[in-house]
Design a protein around this motif. Structure first.
Motif, short mmCIF file in Angstrom:
data_model
loop_
_atom_site.label_atom_id
_atom_site.label_comp_id
_atom_site.label_asym_id
_atom_site.label_seq_id
_atom_site.Cartn_x
_atom_site.Cartn_y
_atom_site.Cartn_z
N SER A 208 5.36 34.97 -19.51
CA SER A 208 6.51 34.35 -18.84
C SER A 208 6.43 34.55 -17.33
N GLU A 209 5.65 35.54 -16.90
CA GLU A 209 5.51 35.76 -15.46
C GLU A 209 4.08 35.50 -15.03
N ILE A 210 3.93 34.68 -14.03
CA ILE A 210 2.60 34.30 -13.59
C ILE A 210 2.48 34.50 -12.09
N PRO A 211 1.44 35.20 -11.66
CA PRO A 211 1.26 35.40 -10.22
C PRO A 211 1.07 34.05 -9.52
N SER A 212 1.66 33.91 -8.33
CA SER A 212 1.55 32.64 -7.61
C SER A 212 0.08 32.31 -7.33
N SER A 213 -0.76 33.35 -7.22
CA SER A 213 -2.18 33.10 -6.94
C SER A 213 -2.84 32.35 -8.10
N VAL A 214 -2.40 32.63 -9.32
CA VAL A 214 -2.95 31.93 -10.49
C VAL A 214 -2.59 30.45 -10.44
N VAL A 215 -1.32 30.18 -10.09
CA VAL A 215 -0.88 28.79 -9.99
C VAL A 215 -1.69 28.08 -8.91
N GLY A 216 -1.84 28.73 -7.76
CA GLY A 216 -2.59 28.13 -6.66
C GLY A 216 -4.04 27.87 -7.04
N ASP A 217 -4.65 28.82 -7.75
CA ASP A 217 -6.05 28.65 -8.14
C ASP A 217 -6.22 27.48 -9.12
N LEU A 218 -5.26 27.33 -10.02
CA LEU A 218 -5.33 26.22 -10.98
C LEU A 218 -5.23 24.89 -10.25
N VAL A 219 -4.29 24.82 -9.30
CA VAL A 219 -4.14 23.58 -8.55
C VAL A 219 -5.42 23.29 -7.76
N MET A 220 -5.98 24.33 -7.17
CA MET A 220 -7.21 24.13 -6.38
C MET A 220 -8.35 23.64 -7.25
N ALA A 221 -8.47 24.20 -8.45
CA ALA A 221 -9.55 23.79 -9.35
C ALA A 221 -9.41 22.31 -9.72
N GLU A 222 -8.15 21.89 -9.92
CA GLU A 222 -7.91 20.48 -10.26
C GLU A 222 -8.24 19.57 -9.08
N LEU A 223 -7.81 19.97 -7.89
CA LEU A 223 -8.03 19.13 -6.71
C LEU A 223 -9.50 19.04 -6.36
N ARG A 224 -10.18 20.13 -6.62
CA ARG A 224 -11.61 20.15 -6.32
C ARG A 224 -12.33 19.05 -7.08
N PHE B 181 -5.39 21.34 0.72
CA PHE B 181 -4.55 22.27 -0.04
C PHE B 181 -5.03 23.70 0.17
N ALA B 182 -6.34 23.87 0.10
CA ALA B 182 -6.89 25.22 0.24
C ALA B 182 -6.58 25.80 1.61
N SER B 183 -6.61 24.97 2.64
CA SER B 183 -6.39 25.51 3.98
C SER B 183 -4.95 25.97 4.16
N VAL B 184 -4.02 25.29 3.47
CA VAL B 184 -2.63 25.72 3.53
C VAL B 184 -2.41 26.92 2.61
N TYR B 185 -2.90 26.76 1.38
CA TYR B 185 -2.64 27.76 0.36
C TYR B 185 -3.32 29.09 0.67
N ARG B 186 -4.58 29.01 1.05
CA ARG B 186 -5.28 30.25 1.34
C ARG B 186 -5.05 30.70 2.78
N SER B 187 -4.39 29.81 3.54
CA SER B 187 -4.15 30.04 4.96
C SER B 187 -5.32 30.81 5.57
N PHE B 188 -6.45 30.11 5.54
CA PHE B 188 -7.69 30.70 6.07
C PHE B 188 -7.40 31.45 7.36
N THR B 189 -7.63 32.72 7.33
CA THR B 189 -7.25 33.52 8.48
C THR B 189 -8.28 33.43 9.59
N ASP B 190 -9.50 33.15 9.21
CA ASP B 190 -10.50 33.03 10.26
C ASP B 190 -11.39 31.83 9.99
N VAL B 191 -12.06 31.42 11.01
CA VAL B 191 -12.90 30.24 10.92
C VAL B 191 -14.00 30.43 9.88
#
Ligand SMILES: [Zn+2]
Length: 150
Positions: free
Chosen positions: A99-115, A125-135
């Motif tokens: 019943s409880e799912i880490p937001s990272s799991v949801v994000g990873d599933l969405v990323m896998a689909e978009l990929r 999506f990845a650039s927002v979701y993972r908020s790439f901290t460095d180049v």
């Protein structure tokens, strides 16, 4: 099961019927002879997303759709495709049986689909979701992607 009238604990099942989504039981209280009906059905699955900071919020399909729509903006992706992605993500989440799912799991599933669906949408999506901290991490992600599409 207590009798709803006299609260006695001794009730007898006098009839039981399977409906499509429930079992319907006719019961009779052995103390006062009151008859009543009970239904047994699977609990509706309820999902909560647990964020990195530990906050919990009810799963929202709208929220996923919002992120997806932003990612596929001006890309040749139909609204039906976006709904289908949300459907698959949701099915995966329910299939975990938790019943409880880490937001990272949801994000990873969405990323896998978009990929699979659209590389540009994926990177957005990845650039927002993972908020790439460095180049560098962004470049690594891009390099991986390019390597795979060859
Ligand atoms: Zn009773």
């Amino acid at each position: 099961m207590l009798c709803p009238v006299c609260r006695a604990g001794d009730t007898r099942v006098i009839d039981s019927r399977d409906d499509e989504n429930a079992v319907r039981r006719r019961r009779e209280c052995q103390a006062c002879r009151h008859r009543f009906t009970t239904f047994e059905r699977p609990e509706a699955p309820r999902l909560y997303v647990v964020k990195k900071d530990g906050r919990r919020e009810a799963y929202s399909r709208e929220k996923i759709l919002g992120g997806l729509r932003k990612a596929v903006e001006k890309r040749p992706i139909s609204g039906a495709d976006v709904q289908a992605v949300a459907d698959r993500v949701e099915r995966e989440l329910h299939a975990r049986g938790e019943s409880e799912i880490p937001s990272s799991v949801v994000g990873d599933l969405v990323m896998a689909e978009l990929r699979r669906l659209d590389k540009v949408a994926y990177i957005r999506f990845a650039s927002v979701y993972r908020s790439f901290t460095d180049v560098q991490s962004f470049q690594e992600e891009l390099a991986q992607l390019l390597a795979k599409s060859e």
